[in-house]
Design an enzyme around this catalytic site. Structure first.
Site, PDB file in Angstrom:
ATOM      1  CE1 TYR A 140       7.694 -33.630 -82.074  1.00 56.66           C
ATOM      2  CE2 TYR A 140       5.576 -33.183 -81.045  1.00 56.66           C
ATOM      3  CZ  TYR A 140       6.941 -32.974 -81.119  1.00 56.66           C
ATOM      4  OH  TYR A 140       7.550 -32.119 -80.231  1.00 56.66           O
ATOM      5  CE  LYS A 169       9.007 -30.574 -83.676  1.00 52.60           C
ATOM      6  NZ  LYS A 169       8.166 -29.723 -82.796  1.00 52.60           N
TER       7      LYS A 169
END
Length: 300
Positions: A140, A169
């Site tokens: 992330y 992400k």
């Protein structure tokens, strides 16, 4: 990099908010949010992402939310569990729990925040975590909150030492970074869009899906945008992107998920608009602005 099937781990996977009631996590309401996503056509759900206020949750609460999400999804949705924290020990505990669940399809592990680690520290951090499990997992990357950037060369090193690494992400305005990752690692790398304003542009250059907070409010058009891009219908994808423009901006009238929770309560998607300190409900001024957006977009 772990090779995935073409239709595995892609699409609109909204990061769900955490409903509270009288200070406690409302697990029944959370199950209702999962059901809402399934009915509205989302491809999956992200559990314990930034939008869920994870910094205010205990390890036990985050683990139970994973359990509730898996049970409520009942195999109908891809379940991605966010297991990162500022502490390696906490991240290890969260990762072990989620990775042991058959219904968890992948993990999302945020770069450790606050400590601002060196790039070699990120490589070692993820290497050690990958030794704990065999689930597909993603970084992330949210430098605006974590105060640390993952350099492209660092992502390449992480890929080399982490057998089940599959992607990222990416919550940054650096669109060129995405193409650099594809070039340096693989065009099959799973890149999810983490900023609403880049939803369509990032998918157009190869992102596999969206992990957008606004999916808590408008799941269907996000799923349709993904499907339009997959079908090569860029005109429809662009049209959906512009349709979401006003509501995308409204989500960030205050710190996420403050506007989101107000609008979800207003639309009856969840029963209470409650936060944990230091976050607080929207002010009357922000509520008025949000009501205007909901009316203008035809949601109320």
């Amino acid at each position: 990099m772990l090779t995935l099937a073409p239709d595995q781990l892609r699409g609109s996977i909204p990061p769900l908010v955490t409903p509270f009631k009288n200070g406690a996590v409302d697990y029944d309401a959370y199950a209702g949010l999962v059901e809402f996503q399934a009915k509205e056509g989302s491809h999956g759900i992200l559990v314990n992402g930034t939008t869920s206020e994870p910094a205010s949750l205990t390890v036990e609460e985050r683990n139970k939310i994973v359990d509730v999400a898996v049970e409520a999804a009942a195999g109908r949705l891809t379940v991605v569990a966010a297991t990162g924290s500022q502490s390696y020990a906490e991240t290890e505990a969260l990762t072990r729990h989620a990775a042991a669940k058959d219904g968890v399809d992948a993990l999302l592990i945020v770069t450790p925040y606050y400590s601002r680690p060196p790039q070699r520290g990120l490589v070692e951090y993820y290497r050690r975590l990958n030794e704990l499990h065999n689930k597909p997992w993603m970084i992330y990357h949210i430098p605006g909150r974590a105060a640390v950037d993952v350099k492209v060369e660092t992502a390449v090193e992480i890929d080399k030492v982490c057998p089940t690494f599959v992607g990222m992400k990416h919550a940054s305005l650096d669109l060129g970074y995405v193409s650099d990752l594809f070039e340096a690692i693989s065009p099959d790398l799973r890149i999810f869009v983490g900023l609403e304003e880049l939803s369509f542009p990032m998918m157009a250059v190869g992102a596999c899906g969206l992990m957008n907070a606004v999916g808590n409010l408008r799941p269907k058009p996000l799923a349709e945008m993904c499907e339009a891009v997959w079908a090569g219908d860029l005109n429809k994808g662009r049209e959906l992107h512009h349709q979401l423009f006003e509501i995308n901006k409204a989500v960030f009238y205050d710190i996420n998920p403050i506007p989101m929770k107000y609008m979800m309560k207003r639309l009856g998607i969840m029963p209470e608009n409650e936060h944990r300190i230091p976050l607080m409900p929207a002010t009357p001024e922000i509520e008025k602005k949000l009501d205007g957006v909901l009316k203008h977009t035809g949601l109320i």
